[in-house]
Design an enzyme around this catalytic site. Structure first.
Site, mmCIF file in Angstrom:
data_model
loop_
_atom_site.group_PDB
_atom_site.id
_atom_site.type_symbol
_atom_site.label_atom_id
_atom_site.label_comp_id
_atom_site.label_asym_id
_atom_site.label_seq_id
_atom_site.Cartn_x
_atom_site.Cartn_y
_atom_site.Cartn_z
ATOM 1 C CD GLU A 85 -5.212 1.728 -3.174
ATOM 2 O OE1 GLU A 85 -6.402 1.623 -2.875
ATOM 3 O OE2 GLU A 85 -4.320 1.858 -2.338
ATOM 4 C CG HIS A 139 -1.988 1.017 1.165
ATOM 5 N ND1 HIS A 139 -1.761 2.329 1.497
ATOM 6 C CD2 HIS A 139 -3.284 0.944 0.771
ATOM 7 C CE1 HIS A 139 -2.881 3.017 1.330
ATOM 8 N NE2 HIS A 139 -3.818 2.204 0.882
HETATM 9 C C1 PEP Z 1 -6.919 3.021 0.418
HETATM 10 O O1 PEP Z 1 -6.641 3.168 1.612
HETATM 11 O O2 PEP Z 1 -6.464 2.057 -0.201
HETATM 12 C C2 PEP Z 1 -7.784 4.003 -0.225
HETATM 13 C C3 PEP Z 1 -8.045 3.881 -1.504
HETATM 14 O O3 PEP Z 1 -8.277 5.004 0.580
HETATM 15 P P1 PEP Z 1 -9.481 6.053 0.216
HETATM 16 O O4 PEP Z 1 -10.601 5.239 -0.362
HETATM 17 O O5 PEP Z 1 -9.815 6.665 1.532
HETATM 18 O O6 PEP Z 1 -8.918 7.017 -0.781
#
Ligand code: PEP
Length: 241
Positions: free
Chosen positions: A162, A90
């Site tokens: 992400e 992450h």
């Molecule tokens: C995450 O923690 O992987 C994430 C995508 O957080 P958020 O949805 O709060 O942006």
């Protein structure tokens, strides 16, 4: 549809969440639902979801099976208490705790060896996107963190794209931006693996009101949800978009 609770909720709050959440999603068959909770909440979460359509995961692990590694948790430990999943790489682990592509690969292999399925996170920071380096960053993270898996190991992972600038910021990648990145990741995966079947999740401020437009994109197979997964009603709406 996976939840990342980050460092939120006590065991009592975990119980309260599942009391509300499970009845809201017990008719869901079209999506696999996973909740990745803090280590101390995992026994409560696993007991609460026994026999349900929700599986549980950790948010990190160490690659050794056991040993003098104070403060760490291993893959066999997560497996032994009943975890199905673990998140690896992450961006918050990369940013605050020194995670690198090399350690992502070590953790992923260790998790798979322990019998866990792994959500491997990749994504660019804002400066990299603005410099037009998104695909180069994804390629570097893929080469260092995923390409070293065997085809059998690759079959046990889900990739989460992400964009770091969209995590917890309220800024979401447009569906088109996300779709381009997912397409690039699938193309990278296809250079080494059977990429058609790998699931690629989008993560970054996914909420009930934007999930449908993201999920409408061809290469987006699911979502990894932080903030909006903490509330049972909100996460149930994401799951049932
Ligand atoms: C995450 O923690 O992987 C994430 C995508 O957080 P958020 O949805 O709060 O942006």
């Amino acid at each position: 549809m996976a939840a990342n609770w980050k460092m939120f909720k006590t065991p009592a709050e975990t119980t309260a969440f599942f009391n509300d959440f499970l009845p809201l999603v017990n008719d869901v068959t079209a999506a696999e639902i996973a909740i990745c909770a803090p280590f101390v909440d995992l026994p409560t979460a696993i007991a609460a979801t026994a026999g349900s359509n929700v599986t549980i995961g950790g948010q990190n692990l160490y690659w050794a099976k056991e040993g003098a590694f104070t403060g760490e948790i291993s893959g066999p430990m997560l497996k032994a208490i009943g975890c199905t999943w673990v998140i690896v790489g992450h961006s918050e682990r990369r940013q605050y705790f020194g995670e690198t592509d090399e350690t992502v690969l070590r953790r992923t292999k260790a998790a798979i060896e322990a019998g866990l399925k792994v959500i491997v996170c990749v994504g660019e920071v804002l400066a990299e996107r603005e410099a037009g380096q998104t695909e180069a960053v994804l390629a570097k993270q893929f080469e260092g963190g995923i390409a070293g898996l065997t085809p059998e190991e690759f079959a046990q992972i889900v990739i989460a794209y992400e964009p770091v600038w969209a995590i917890g910021t309220g800024k979401t990648a447009t569906p088109e931006m996300a779709a381009d990145a997912h397409k690039a990741i699938r193309a990278l995966a296809a250079t080494k693996f059977d990429a058609a079947s790998v699931r690629i999740l989008y993560g970054g401020s996914v909420k009930p009101d934007n999930v449908a437009s993201l999920m409408a994109q061809e290469d987006i197979d699911g979502a990894l949800v932080g903030g909006a997964s903490l509330d049972p009603v909100s996460f149930s709406k994401v799951v049932k978009f």
